[in-house]
Design an enzyme around this catalytic site. Structure first.
Site, mmCIF file in Angstrom:
data_model
loop_
_atom_site.group_PDB
_atom_site.id
_atom_site.type_symbol
_atom_site.label_atom_id
_atom_site.label_comp_id
_atom_site.label_asym_id
_atom_site.label_seq_id
_atom_site.Cartn_x
_atom_site.Cartn_y
_atom_site.Cartn_z
ATOM 1 N N ALA A 62 0.865 -1.180 0.000
ATOM 2 C CA ALA A 62 0.000 0.000 0.000
ATOM 3 C C ALA A 62 0.898 1.226 0.000
ATOM 4 O O ALA A 62 2.074 1.150 0.376
ATOM 5 C CB ALA A 62 -0.856 -0.009 1.254
ATOM 6 N N GLY A 101 0.376 -5.157 0.573
ATOM 7 C CA GLY A 101 -0.763 -5.093 -0.343
ATOM 8 C C GLY A 101 -0.419 -5.659 -1.716
ATOM 9 O O GLY A 101 -1.298 -6.143 -2.429
ATOM 10 N N GLU A 104 -0.893 -9.214 -1.491
ATOM 11 C CA GLU A 104 -2.339 -9.448 -1.360
ATOM 12 C C GLU A 104 -3.039 -9.349 -2.726
ATOM 13 O O GLU A 104 -3.972 -10.094 -3.009
ATOM 14 C CB GLU A 104 -2.943 -8.463 -0.356
ATOM 15 C CG GLU A 104 -2.481 -8.784 1.066
ATOM 16 C CD GLU A 104 -2.948 -7.756 2.084
ATOM 17 O OE1 GLU A 104 -2.558 -6.580 1.944
ATOM 18 O OE2 GLU A 104 -3.704 -8.120 2.995
ATOM 19 N N GLU A 124 3.800 -5.980 7.013
ATOM 20 C CA GLU A 124 2.982 -4.966 7.693
ATOM 21 C C GLU A 124 3.319 -4.843 9.179
ATOM 22 O O GLU A 124 3.259 -3.757 9.754
ATOM 23 C CB GLU A 124 1.490 -5.286 7.534
ATOM 24 C CG GLU A 124 0.909 -4.974 6.164
ATOM 25 C CD GLU A 124 1.066 -6.108 5.150
ATOM 26 O OE1 GLU A 124 1.885 -7.022 5.396
ATOM 27 O OE2 GLU A 124 0.377 -6.075 4.111
HETATM 28 N N1 3HC Z 1 4.622 3.457 0.190
HETATM 29 C C1 3HC Z 1 5.122 4.667 -0.136
HETATM 30 N N2 3HC Z 1 6.426 4.879 -0.409
HETATM 31 C C2 3HC Z 1 7.250 3.821 -0.355
HETATM 32 C C3 3HC Z 1 6.792 2.529 -0.019
HETATM 33 C C4 3HC Z 1 5.408 2.366 0.252
HETATM 34 N N3 3HC Z 1 4.895 1.181 0.539
HETATM 35 N N4 3HC Z 1 7.842 1.677 -0.042
HETATM 36 C C5 3HC Z 1 8.909 2.413 -0.375
HETATM 37 N N5 3HC Z 1 8.562 3.701 -0.562
HETATM 38 C C6 3HC Z 1 9.434 4.812 -0.982
HETATM 39 C C7 3HC Z 1 10.514 5.118 0.034
HETATM 40 O O1 3HC Z 1 10.056 6.002 1.015
HETATM 41 C C8 3HC Z 1 11.584 5.726 -0.847
HETATM 42 O O2 3HC Z 1 11.201 7.049 -1.111
HETATM 43 P P1 3HC Z 1 12.295 8.203 -1.292
HETATM 44 O O3 3HC Z 1 13.150 7.763 -2.447
HETATM 45 O O4 3HC Z 1 11.483 9.417 -1.530
HETATM 46 O O5 3HC Z 1 13.054 8.237 -0.011
HETATM 47 C C9 3HC Z 1 11.464 4.939 -2.149
HETATM 48 O O6 3HC Z 1 10.155 4.376 -2.121
HETATM 49 C C10 3HC Z 1 12.465 3.812 -2.302
HETATM 50 O O7 3HC Z 1 12.425 3.017 -1.119
HETATM 51 P P2 3HC Z 1 13.759 2.424 -0.462
HETATM 52 O O8 3HC Z 1 14.777 3.499 -0.340
HETATM 53 O O9 3HC Z 1 13.351 1.707 0.748
HETATM 54 O O10 3HC Z 1 14.240 1.428 -1.612
HETATM 55 P P3 3HC Z 1 14.880 -0.018 -1.482
HETATM 56 O O11 3HC Z 1 15.127 -0.465 -2.861
HETATM 57 O O12 3HC Z 1 15.997 0.006 -0.502
HETATM 58 O O13 3HC Z 1 13.735 -0.932 -0.845
HETATM 59 C C11 3HC Z 1 11.531 -1.858 -0.607
HETATM 60 C C12 3HC Z 1 12.562 -1.171 -1.548
HETATM 61 C C13 3HC Z 1 12.046 -3.243 -0.208
HETATM 62 C C14 3HC Z 1 10.249 -1.976 -1.364
HETATM 63 C C15 3HC Z 1 11.369 -0.992 0.666
HETATM 64 O O14 3HC Z 1 11.129 0.339 0.283
HETATM 65 C C16 3HC Z 1 10.254 -1.426 1.562
HETATM 66 O O15 3HC Z 1 10.432 -2.325 2.342
HETATM 67 N N6 3HC Z 1 9.098 -0.737 1.468
HETATM 68 C C17 3HC Z 1 7.980 -0.951 2.357
HETATM 69 C C18 3HC Z 1 7.254 -2.223 2.044
HETATM 70 C C19 3HC Z 1 6.077 -2.396 2.976
HETATM 71 O O16 3HC Z 1 6.187 -2.250 4.161
HETATM 72 N N7 3HC Z 1 4.938 -2.736 2.388
HETATM 73 C C20 3HC Z 1 3.737 -2.930 3.154
HETATM 74 C C21 3HC Z 1 3.012 -1.642 3.222
HETATM 75 S S1 3HC Z 1 1.598 -1.723 4.247
HETATM 76 C C22 3HC Z 1 0.436 -2.517 3.301
HETATM 77 O O17 3HC Z 1 0.704 -2.914 2.213
HETATM 78 C C23 3HC Z 1 -0.910 -2.638 3.921
HETATM 79 C C24 3HC Z 1 -1.785 -3.566 3.188
HETATM 80 O O18 3HC Z 1 -1.802 -4.814 3.823
HETATM 81 C C25 3HC Z 1 -3.200 -3.063 3.154
#
Ligand code: 3HC
Ligand code: NAI
Length: 697
Positions: A62, A101, A104, A124
């Site tokens: 998400a 997400g 999912e 998450e």
């Molecule tokens: N939403 C918004 N922005 C995100 C994001 C997300 N889910 N994931 C990454 N970004 C952004 C980062 O803030 C960063 O932004 P910036 O360049 O402006 O600083 C950019 O994307 C690149 O991210 P990273 O520097 O972390 O890049 P990496 O290549 O090192 O890592 C990644 C990539 C493994 C995808 C890592 O960013 C990550 O772990 N992201 C979060 C993943 C996550 O937690 N997903 C679950 C979200 S909650 C959800 O999905 C709820 C659902 O169940 C309803």
């Protein structure tokens, strides 16, 4: 251009998501995905559908940035349900990281293909959430409740091959064949009808699986709200129908999403990404080599730093002033490797390779060709200056000369050389190979190239590098002084060491200050205080700590400090001798002891941190308040779910913090509790520390 597009090829609709950098499920992507699925299902010429992403990854989850705002339709669970309801086979083609997400969405598809290098997970929990788009209901149906619980509770992604073994994906393929393989697979399923996970049932589980899991994770997840809710959701997947399970999941997800814990964890996530953005340093700043490293000193820190560099592929020359010390250092490093092998962190081959890249010397002449020198000798300015003078004489032009000092003036050390532009502080934390934080201390003349190289080094060492300014203790230890001071005063005023530690660990700190003092060694801070000439002239100031050191009670290393330790044990036991020492000292200083509530302990220690953090911001020692949060959550055991001290202050409200600080000033005096101007200013304007960051740009 739309972030989601549709292309038709041989009766297959290829829906492509293009939302850099990580294809997060923003409102526009959800909308586009729904529109394209509708279009593909309504089109009689289409027999199957593939969902794929451009760029570096499949959907990484998400869009976390939207979580602070009211949700906008279409909601993700509805989009996922829409995908699954399609009457033509839908195939997810995943590369990079299919997370949250994103996974999912893939679980809503009827089949899943993964590129060999892909990773799949539901992280998450690390954001204080649970999967909120039916992941807790679909995953157990597909791979069983036990594995689903493990994946969702750990938040750790699994590799494509493991996902295949679990039955989470149907096929894996070479990365460059993903699109073609997915299309081929989709075509092969035409006529088979959709395979909907929501229509499956969860395989039987051990009757005590959920209770056992609750017990197993209790200690690690103490105080966190999402893990228990995750267990409840997965448990429900085995007890009730799919729709009922999803309804419960949605409620619990929203509860988590709206919690202060998730807010704090999301703040920590973005803070750790913001930290590498440093003014004056960009993609075009050159980065120097760090392959050949020399480490000076082979004590607690030197050995850990050397091991850390070896495991990151550097060659390491360890320099020490005598052969016996060198031998001890090399033995410690070998033991660290052996420990890594025992814990399954590194292989025997990697150990042999790492140890093979280590050499030792007592001769400065041998380290002349090092790209980077990290000095970790005694914390004494005269010694460090002498060492840097020698380094200046032997090191090649362009070598980075770094000091691991934890408190001393980096400019004074740089002044011992004729190349202050190449000198920087690299403040590792103990144990150096484990702690993620690296404070990168920029001196007045440190070049941008050297800072950029240090940030790259932090990444290479798998650490989070935070660039900070030069002052006593930099960010972390400067704030620690206030925190420790309040601990010391509270001891004299009536709180027992274990009572203080309990209050703060109950609040979320990884350890209490007294147990930490014993772990780090009370003598370490003592020596630093002895060297300082600017400390408050107050007999209570670090009095209890000083007395302990003067009586040989250094902490764990001497078997006694603020606590007692049985032979070979690290478990602290309260010591009546300590209590009588404190009681005597209170009496001597005329301090009337009283009962102290946990709330006062927490407020005095934590607000002590916040006030110094505000001064650090005011002085420009930290670039932004969230950098301070990164330092404290990664280096000092500050609870991540509270975001860090500055974020925590924002959530309390700076006006309320200011009011409390004024109350402490009136009760305990102006010397220690005068409110920083910045705190008052922001409180008056009803602003947050993050507003100062913005106005300061
Ligand atoms: N939403 C918004 N922005 C995100 C994001 C997300 N889910 N994931 C990454 N970004 C952004 C980062 O803030 C960063 O932004 P910036 O360049 O402006 O600083 C950019 O994307 C690149 O991210 P990273 O520097 O972390 O890049 P990496 O290549 O090192 O890592 C990644 C990539 C493994 C995808 C890592 O960013 C990550 O772990 N992201 C979060 C993943 C996550 O937690 N997903 C679950 C979200 S909650 C959800 O999905 C709820 C659902 O169940 C309803
Ligand atoms: P330590 O006392 O364990 O090790 C210092 C080592 O340097 C000793 O082995 C000593 O013999 C050697 N040494 C002294 N003078 C030397 C010289 N002129 N040339 C070569 N070697 C010399 O100390 P520790 O704890 O490893 O600290 C080293 C540095 O790291 C200090 O600046 C300290 O402030 C800093 N530091 C310490 C942390 C800790 O938790 N111990 C945390 C972060 C930084």
């Amino acid at each position: 251009m739309s972030q989601v597009s549709i292309e038709r090829r041989d009766g297959v609709a290829i829906i492509t998501i293009d939302n850099p950098p990580v294809n997060a499920l923003s409102q526009a992507v959800r909308e586009g995905l729904k529109r394209c699925i509708d279009e593909a299902t309504d089109d009689d010429a289409i027999a199957a559908i593939v969902i794929i992403c451009t760029g570096r990854t499949f959907i990484a989850g998400a869009d976390i940035r939207e979580f602070g705002r009211p949700p906008e339709p279409p909601h993700l669970p509805d989009v996922v349900a829409r995908i699954e309801a399609a009457d033509k086979p839908v195939v997810a083609a995943m590369h990079g990281t299919a997370l949250g997400g994103g996974l999912e969405v893939a679980l809503g598809c009827h089949y899943r293909i993964a590129a060999r290098s892909a990773k799949l997970g539901l992280p998450e929990v690390s954001l204080g959430l649970l999967p909120g788009a039916s992941g807790t209901q679909r995953l157990p149906r597909l791979i069983g409740a036990e594995r689903a619980l493990d994946m969702i509770l750990s938040g750790k992604p699994v590799k494509a091959q493991v996902a295949l073994d679990y039955g989470l994906v149907d096929q894996i393929c070479d990365d460059d064949k993903l699109r073609d393989t997915a299309i081929e697979f989709a075509v092969s399923q035409v006529g088979n009808g959709p395979r909907r996970i929501s229509e499956m049932t969860v395989a039987d589980v051990e009757p005590d699986l959920f209770e056992k899991t609750r017990t197993a994770i209790a200690r690690k997840t103490r105080g966190l709200m999402s893990p228990e809710r995750i267990i409840r959701c997965v448990e429900l997947s085995t007890q009730v129908g799919f729709d009922e399970g999803c309804k419960a999941e949605r409620e619990l997800f929203l509860e988590c999403k709206n919690s202060a814990q998730s807010d704090g964890l999301r703040h920590a996530f973005f803070a750790e990404r913001a930290v590498s953005k440093v003014s004056g340093i960009g993609k075009d700043t050159s980065v120097r080599a760090t392959d050949k490293v020399a480490v000076l000193g082979a004590g607690t820190m030197g050995a850990g730093i050397a091991y850390n560099c070896l495991t990151a592929g550097c060659t390491v020359h360890l320099l020490y002033n005598d052969e016996a010390g060198l031998k001890r250092g090399a033995t410690t490093i070998r033991k660290l490797f052996e420990g890594g092998v025992t814990r399954g962190k590194i292989s025997e081959e990697d150990m042999a390779d790492g140890v093979g890249r280590l050499s030792t010397t007592t001769d400065y002449g041998d380290i002349g060709d090092a790209d980077l020198v990290i000095e970790a000798v005694f914390e004494n300015l005269a010694i460090k200056k002498e060492v840097f003078e020698k380094l200046d004489a032997v090191c090649k032009a362009g070598a980075i000369l770094a000091t691991n000092t934890s408190t001393l003036d980096v400019d004074a050390i740089a002044g011992a050389t004729k190349r202050p532009q190449d000198v920087i502080g690299l403040h590792f934390f103990s144990p150096a190979h484990i702690m993620r934080l690296l404070e990168i201390v920029r001196g007045a003349e440190t070049s941008n190239e050297v800072i950029a190289t240090s940030l790259a080094l932090a990444k290479r060492l798998r650490k989070i590098g935070v660039v900070v300014g030069n002052c006593f203790g930099f960010v972390g230890n400067r704030m620690l002084y206030n925190y420790g001071r309040e601990n010391q005063f509270l001891l004299l005023e009536g709180a027992a060491p274990e009572q203080i530690d309990q209050a703060l660990t109950d609040w979320g700190m990884a350890m209490g200050p007294n147990a930490v003092g014993d772990l780090a060694g009370l003598d370490v801070g003592y020596k630093v205080r002895q060297e300082r000439t600017d400390l408050p002239n107050d007999p209570r100031f670090y009095r209890i700590a000083d007395l302990h050191v003067e009586q040989g009670r250094f902490g764990q290393k001497t078997g006694k400090g603020m606590y007692l330790y049985a032979e070979g044990s690290r478990v602290p036991t309260p010591d009546p001798e300590v209590q009588s020492l404190i009681d005597n000292e209170s009496a001597k200083l005329g301090i009337a002891r009283r009962d102290i509530e946990p709330q006062e302990i927490i407020e005095r220690c934590i607000y002590g941190l916040i006030t110094e953090g505000a001064r650090i911001l005011e002085d420009g020692i930290a670039t932004r308040s969230s950098d301070i949060d990164v330092v404290w959550t990664n280096g000092y055991g500050f609870p991540r779910h509270r975001g860090g001290p500055m974020h925590f202050a924002n959530t309390v409200g700076l006006a309320a913090v200011y009011e409390k600080v004024c109350e402490f000033r009136d009760r305990f005096g102006t010397e220690f509790w005068e409110a920083p101007g910045l705190l008052k200013d922001l409180a008056d304007k009803n602003q947050r520390f993050s507003d100062f960051d913005k106005s300061n740009k």
